[in-house]
Design a protein around this motif. Structure first.
Motif, PDB file in Angstrom:
ATOM      1  N   ASP A 124       0.828  -1.217   0.000  1.00 40.93           N
ATOM      2  CA  ASP A 124       0.000   0.000   0.000  1.00 40.93           C
ATOM      3  C   ASP A 124       0.861   1.266   0.000  1.00 40.93           C
ATOM      4  O   ASP A 124       0.780   2.078  -0.916  1.00 40.93           O
ATOM      5  CB  ASP A 124      -0.934  -0.005   1.201  1.00 40.93           C
ATOM      6  CG  ASP A 124      -2.115  -0.944   0.971  1.00 40.93           C
ATOM      7  OD1 ASP A 124      -2.117  -1.620  -0.078  1.00 40.93           O
ATOM      8  OD2 ASP A 124      -3.006  -1.024   1.830  1.00 40.93           O
ATOM      9  N   TYR A 176       3.355  -0.378   5.250  1.00 44.30           N
ATOM     10  CA  TYR A 176       2.008  -0.900   5.503  1.00 44.30           C
ATOM     11  C   TYR A 176       1.591  -1.872   4.407  1.00 44.30           C
ATOM     12  O   TYR A 176       1.799  -1.614   3.220  1.00 44.30           O
ATOM     13  CB  TYR A 176       1.004   0.268   5.566  1.00 44.30           C
ATOM     14  CG  TYR A 176      -0.396  -0.176   5.953  1.00 44.30           C
ATOM     15  CD1 TYR A 176      -0.719  -0.396   7.288  1.00 44.30           C
ATOM     16  CD2 TYR A 176      -1.366  -0.379   4.987  1.00 44.30           C
ATOM     17  CE1 TYR A 176      -1.995  -0.819   7.657  1.00 44.30           C
ATOM     18  CE2 TYR A 176      -2.641  -0.806   5.331  1.00 44.30           C
ATOM     19  CZ  TYR A 176      -2.941  -1.019   6.683  1.00 44.30           C
ATOM     20  OH  TYR A 176      -4.198  -1.439   7.036  1.00 44.30           O
ATOM     21  N   ASN A 177       0.955  -2.981   4.862  1.00 42.74           N
ATOM     22  CA  ASN A 177       0.366  -4.043   4.019  1.00 42.74           C
ATOM     23  C   ASN A 177       1.452  -4.788   3.243  1.00 42.74           C
ATOM     24  O   ASN A 177       2.062  -4.256   2.328  1.00 42.74           O
ATOM     25  CB  ASN A 177      -0.675  -3.468   3.062  1.00 42.74           C
ATOM     26  CG  ASN A 177      -1.504  -4.593   2.432  1.00 42.74           C
ATOM     27  OD1 ASN A 177      -1.446  -5.741   2.863  1.00 42.74           O
ATOM     28  ND2 ASN A 177      -2.281  -4.237   1.423  1.00 42.74           N
ATOM     29  N   GLY A 227       2.253  -7.113   8.522  1.00 43.50           N
ATOM     30  CA  GLY A 227       1.288  -6.180   7.963  1.00 43.50           C
ATOM     31  C   GLY A 227       1.725  -4.743   8.147  1.00 43.50           C
ATOM     32  O   GLY A 227       1.482  -3.882   7.295  1.00 43.50           O
ATOM     33  N   ASP A 236      -8.084  -7.313   8.271  1.00 42.80           N
ATOM     34  CA  ASP A 236      -8.563  -7.300   6.894  1.00 42.80           C
ATOM     35  C   ASP A 236      -9.955  -6.693   6.829  1.00 42.80           C
ATOM     36  O   ASP A 236     -10.452  -6.119   7.816  1.00 42.80           O
ATOM     37  CB  ASP A 236      -8.531  -8.715   6.310  1.00 42.80           C
ATOM     38  CG  ASP A 236      -9.389  -9.685   7.098  1.00 42.80           C
ATOM     39  OD1 ASP A 236     -10.178  -9.236   7.956  1.00 42.80           O
ATOM     40  OD2 ASP A 236      -9.262 -10.907   6.874  1.00 42.80           O
ATOM     41  N   GLN A 272      -1.690 -11.132   8.623  1.00 45.04           N
ATOM     42  CA  GLN A 272      -0.326 -10.692   8.327  1.00 45.04           C
ATOM     43  C   GLN A 272       0.475 -10.450   9.609  1.00 45.04           C
ATOM     44  O   GLN A 272       1.142  -9.437   9.774  1.00 45.04           O
ATOM     45  CB  GLN A 272      -0.329  -9.435   7.453  1.00 45.04           C
ATOM     46  CG  GLN A 272      -0.967  -9.615   6.108  1.00 45.04           C
ATOM     47  CD  GLN A 272      -0.779  -8.420   5.198  1.00 45.04           C
ATOM     48  OE1 GLN A 272       0.285  -7.803   5.194  1.00 45.04           O
ATOM     49  NE2 GLN A 272      -1.811  -8.097   4.412  1.00 45.04           N
TER      50      GLN A 272
END
Length: 927
Positions: A104, A118-119, A133, A151, A158
């Motif tokens: 992201d 992030y992500n 994550g 999520d 994650q």
């Protein structure tokens, strides 16, 4: 220093990263954060609120909006338009490229002095990789965080994953403070040897100790949903070494049990280590209370170990067992096992008191074929007291109890390459009958041979004709044979009946074609036998109170006899095919016949025979006249190789072998050729005629054959013998053809048929086959490969569980389940009519099967039925339940003198193998 503290914390929580790796990554992150903030930050005018232009930098960010990647090459200088700093730059600490990315975004907060990934955030440096994550580097608090993220449905996903080479750790979150040198790991999950450990909070104290609170540890694969676990509020963990706990309690299916300890110690070493083996306790009717299988395990080296265990009973009986396994990769491997038992029944002073000592030695050794191509040493030893398996405690060996034979072989073979090649084999063999107690030893046994030599063969090209195919070789056999009993074994008396013999043989043969279609062979053999004992016989008239008897005197000394013979044979192959009309399912039937005629001549070696005179019993109906008769004998009778024949024989042999096959249209419409099916295999007729004989010149007609029923699965084997001669009133064979005596052309004297069939549910699944090999220890003890007798049970081995079994239990599916099964059958029938018995001498069927009633439930039975004397034979029932981390089994012998049962439940893992329950009733021993 703060960066180095983080790496120390990771190292001692079981994550096993390199300290310099973590330190260098954090240096890289800080350095990258400084560079990015410096080159991308913009100043704002306080009045216009507009950005103040700055000189354009030579470094640009990637244009990809979805994934932002940044690489800092090793020792690469950053070029920009700012003035060069005169300060000396710190030395570069990185030894490889640092790569970090996120799906992201990667956000740099100047106000918070943090960097956010992030992500699907990822950091890679060399062999080390961190995925999470969310990864945060907080320079203000000197802390680093790694979290999972939620999520779209609110599930926490994650979670952090740390990888270093083959090591993987998966906590819920990580927090590390540079100033206090403390690292907190929340809900960490790590695997230490066979133990899976989960703790709510983990805290590093120093370089070798980690304290954890609210901890679950188990050998179950799924630590979050373990079928059992040990719970402790606080533990001390030394990675790869041990777990020390305070109050610890055992939970089964999340239910606390009364099984607890005020403190606990759990070893975690992955390598084999020496240690005590906890015994099991119980009670037996004849020997009282007992402790069994207690002892010590010695991890001698990486190549060998030693286990010493023993049993003790309150009536004074005891057992000692030593076992050692050794292996050197690509060279050899083996197993040595010795068991001694002192069995007492009842108590001393009682009338039924008895004592029996037994022992057993088992040794297997195999050499890797690549270790030494020209020499090989092997051993397969099963040596001991004849009644060991009948009287042994703490184990039930069905195979040897029914087999009644113990056999051993130790051999060394050496090949001397060359032309011709020379092979030498030196061996020691042993065979004993557990019923009679007779022991036969062959020590040593030497065999040597020289490969075939073709003296008239051309140096190049194919050998042709009778001369070029002449070949010869040399064979030698030397043996020292001892026959004794269990009582005389290993005493001086065992050598009293020792005999030795040497044998030399030189065969000469050739083969050739006659009229292109006939294959002929001829050969002769010369054999010389050396012995060191002969037997002289004489008749002593004064012995046996004047009745007289034959006296046999053994004469020591070298002696020899020589024999020779000649043989020839001629044969051919005849094919006959019958074709059916087109479109028929059976397209053709082919009959293959292989007739052959052989001739052999064996001279009479009368020179090795002599006579002695003995008196004949008087006929009460005749006057008292003393009569004598001459008895012919050979001094080699009863010797090592026996005596040569003194009867001249000239035999003509006849044989006819038949095969019947059919060509059948294949069910597969895409097949281009018909399928061949065997209808009759090796139906063979054999007989012989003795030209030089005075009577009974025809030999019985022998018939053997094989009928294939199911390809590669079920074959019916049969044989019969037909005698052309008749019997007199006393059921003795006479020199008169049966047909001339009012009977048929042949008289059926014996016949037999047998078959074995093994099939399973996998046979009906395409591409699969059943494979259920018996364990090696059962085979060493005398069990059958087909398990028709049932397997052996060694209660000391009951708790062992292999890694393959663990993998099978993990792969079991609980949906769309098909019941696996297997069945093995063996049928035998024998008919006898040598002396007009006209009876079925034996008729039985044996079977062994296993059924998996449920994904983790299996039931098996091994038994048989005697059709001649109606009744079930030895029967063994077995039940087994796979309880994931546990194993439960029940074995039962419901009847016979071996009636017994055994129940066992225990943890599979070897680390906690002492957590078990074992209850059994052993069979009554016949002392």
């Amino acid at each position: 220093m703060a960066l180095q503290k983080l790496s120390h914390s990771f190292t001692k929580i079981g994550f096993k990263p390199l300290q310099t790796t973590v330190r260098n990554i954090l240096y890289s992150l800080s350095f990258s954060l400084f560079c990015i903030c410096y080159t991308t930050a913009q100043e704002f005018d306080k009045t216009t609120k507009k950005p103040v232009p700055v000189q354009k930098d030579s470094i640009s960010l990637p244009k990809d909006k979805d994934t932002i990647k940044l690489e800092v090459p090793l020792n690469e200088k950053i070029q920009d338009t700012t003035k060069k700093d005169t300060a000396v730059a710190p030395p570069q600490l990185l030894t490889d490229k640092v790569k970090y990315k996120s799906t992201d975004y990667m956000r740099l907060s100047r106000r918070e002095n943090k960097m956010y990934l992030y992500n699907e955030a990822e950091i890679i440096y060399g062999e080390m990789q961190i995925n999470a994550g969310l990864i945060i580097v907080d320079n203000a608090k000197n802390e680093v965080y790694a979290y999972g993220i939620k999520d779209s449905v609110g599930e926490y996903t994650q979670t952090p994953v740390f990888k270093q080479a083959q090591n993987v750790v998966e906590p819920d979150s990580i927090r590390f403070n540079f100033d206090t040198e403390k690292a907190l790991i929340y809900n960490s999950r790590t695997k230490q040897g066979e133990m899976n450990v989960k703790g709510e909070v983990s805290k590093r104290v120093n370089d070798s100790v980690i304290y954890m609170s609210n901890v679950k540890f188990t050998t179950s694969e799924d630590v979050d949903n373990a079928d059992y676990y040990f719970y402790a509020r606080r533990i001390k963990l030394v990675p790869k070494k041990k777990i020390v706990t305070g109050l610890v309690n055992m939970f089964i299916a999340d239910v606390p049990t009364p099984l607890g300890l005020p403190f606990g110690y759990f070893p975690l070493q992955e390598d084999r280590t020496s240690g005590f083996i906890i015994p099991s306790y119980g009670e037996e009717n004849n020997r009282g209370y007992f402790l069994q299988n207690g002892g010590y395990y010695f991890a001698l080296s990486d190549f060998a170990d030693l286990t010493v265990t023993g049993d003790y009973y309150t009536n004074g009986s005891y057992t000692l067992l030593t076992e050692s396994a050794y292996a050197v990769r690509y060279k050899y491997r083996g197993n040595l096992r010795f068991r001694f038992e002192n069995n007492l029944t009842s108590e001393r002073g009682f009338p039924d008191f008895s004592r029996r000592t037994t022992y057993n030695i088992q040794w297997t050794h195999s050499q890797d074929q690549k270790a030494s191509p020209n020499s090989r040493f092997s051993a397969s030893v099963n040596f001991g007291s004849s009644d060991f398996f009948q009287q042994s405690t703490n184990q039930l060996n069905t195979g040897n109890f029914l087999n009644n034979q113990l056999s051993s072989s130790v051999s060394y073979a050496k090949t001397f390459q060359g032309d011709p090649q020379v092979n030498i084999n030196i061996a020691a063999t042993h065979n004993s009958n557990t019923n009679t107690g007779i022991v036969n030893l062959s020590l040593p046994n030497v065999n040597a041979s020289v490969s075939r030599v073709f003296p008239f063969a051309p140096k190049v090209g194919v050998k042709k004709g009778i001369i070029q195919n002449i070949n010869t070789q040399y064979n030698f056999r030397g043996e020292n044979r001892i026959q004794t009993t269990d009582d005389d074994l290993f005493t001086s008396d065992m050598f009293k009946n020792a005999r030795m013999g040497l044998q030399h043989s030189i065969p000469i043969s050739t083969n050739f074609k006659i009229f292109k279609y006939l294959s002929a062979s001829m050969g002769t053999s010369y054999q010389e036998n050396w012995v060191f004992e002969t037997i002289n016989q004489r008749f002593d008239e004064d012995a046996n109170n004047g009745a007289g008897e034959v006296v046999r005197d053994t004469i020591s000394g070298f002696d020899a006899f020589r024999t020779y013979n000649f043989s020839a044979s001629i044969g051919t192959t005849v094919y006959g095919t019958f074709n059916f009309k087109k479109g028929k399912k059976i397209q053709a039937i082919r009959h293959t016949m292989r007739p052959s005629i052989s001739y052999s001549i064996n001279p009479a070696f009368d020179r090795f025979y002599t006579t002695y005179r003995r008196s004949v019993e008087d006929d009460p109906n005749t006057p008292l006249v003393e009569e004598f008769e001459d008895v012919e004998y050979s001094r080699f009778e009863g010797g090592f190789f026996g005596a040569p024949s003194n009867n001249f024989s000239s035999n003509v042999g006849f044989s006819l072998s038949n095969n019947l096959e059919a060509k059948v249209r294949s069910r597969d419409t895409t097949a281009t050729e018909a399928k061949k099916v065997k209808l009759l295999n090796n139906l063979t007729f054999r007989t012989a005629y003795n030209i030089a004989g005075d009577s009974l010149q025809f030999s019985p007609l022998s018939i053997t054959g094989n009928i294939p029923i199911v390809e590669n699965k079920l074959d019916i084997n049969f044989n019969a013998e037909l005698d052309p001669y008749a019997l007199d009133n006393n059921n003795r064979k006479i020199d008169k053809l049966n047909i001339n005596n009012g009977g048929s052309l042949f008289r059926l004297t014996r016949a037999s048929a047998n078959f074995g069939y093994s099939f399973s549910s996998k046979d009906f699944e395409k591409g699969k086959s059943d494979d259920d090999p018996l364990d090696n220890q059962t085979l060493r003890n005398g069990g059958r490969q087909d398990n028709l007798f049932g397997g052996g049970t060694d209660f000391r081995e009951e708790q062992k569980f292999t890694q393959d079994d663990k993998r099978e239990s993990k792969d079991i599916k609980n949906y769309n389940y098909k019941i696996p099964w297997s069945l093995r059958l063996s049928y035998t029938v024998n008919y006898s009519n040598n002396a007009r018995q006209n009876e079925i001498s034996s008729h039985s069927i044996m079977f062994s099967g296993d059924v998996e009633l449920a994904p983790k439930w299996s039931v098996g039975v091994s038994s048989g039925y005697d059709l001649k004397n109606p009744g079930f034979t030895y029967t063994n029932l077995r039940f087994q339940r796979d309880l994931d981390s546990w194993r439960m089994s029940f074995n039962w012998i419901p009847f016979s003198e071996r009636t017994s049962w055994n129940f066992f439940i225990g943890i599979k893992s070897s680390v906690l193998s002492d957590i078990k329950y074992d209850k059994r009733r052993e069979p009554d021993r016949q002392l």
